[in-house]
Write an enzyme that holds these catalytic residues in place. Structure first.
Site, mmCIF file in Angstrom:
data_model
loop_
_atom_site.group_PDB
_atom_site.id
_atom_site.type_symbol
_atom_site.label_atom_id
_atom_site.label_comp_id
_atom_site.label_asym_id
_atom_site.label_seq_id
_atom_site.Cartn_x
_atom_site.Cartn_y
_atom_site.Cartn_z
ATOM 1 N N CYS A 30 -53.028 -18.161 -23.916
ATOM 2 C CA CYS A 30 -52.185 -16.199 -23.339
ATOM 3 C C CYS A 30 -53.261 -15.642 -23.310
ATOM 4 O O CYS A 30 -53.927 -14.653 -24.212
ATOM 5 C CB CYS A 30 -51.573 -15.877 -25.133
ATOM 6 N N CYS A 33 -53.405 -12.395 -25.310
ATOM 7 C CA CYS A 33 -53.102 -12.237 -26.558
ATOM 8 C C CYS A 33 -54.582 -11.931 -27.149
ATOM 9 O O CYS A 33 -55.161 -11.348 -27.484
ATOM 10 C CB CYS A 33 -53.234 -13.817 -27.193
#
Length: 108
Positions: A30, A33
């Site tokens: 991600c 993230c």
């Protein structure tokens, strides 16, 4: 740096904590993230003793992610006394916005 938690220690590290706990539900793949990681790590040092900040890898720990219906990453859930107080989804928050959000709930 934020502490890593797992399905196995989530209850003791998050639900049983004496201070509010921010859980960063994230995944290695991600990009948002990873973009939030420096902010989360800085806040974990800045708020040490006031708000505990932990990270849970959703790919390695699917049980907790499923239990809390985490579908998008990053998802930030704030727990206090074993209950979810609030949550934010996505990487759109600045360090200052995250700090104000956490301080508001930590003071309550």
């Amino acid at each position: 740096m934020a502490q890593q938690v797992t399905d196995a220690d989530f209850a003791s590290e998050v639900l049983a904590a004496s201070t509010p706990v921010l859980v960063d539900f994230w995944a290695e793949w991600c990009a948002p993230c990873r973009a939030m990681e420096p902010t989360i790590d800085a806040l974990s040092q800045e708020l040490a003793g006031t708000v505990k900040i932990v990270k849970l890898d959703v790919d390695a720990n699917p049980a907790i992610a499923s239990q809390y219906n985490v579908r998008s990453m990053p998802t930030f859930m704030l727990f206090k006394d074993g209950q979810v107080l609030d949550l934010k989804v996505g990487a759109g928050q600045s360090r200052v916005q995250m700090l104000k959000w956490l301080e508001t709930h930590a003071a309550a």
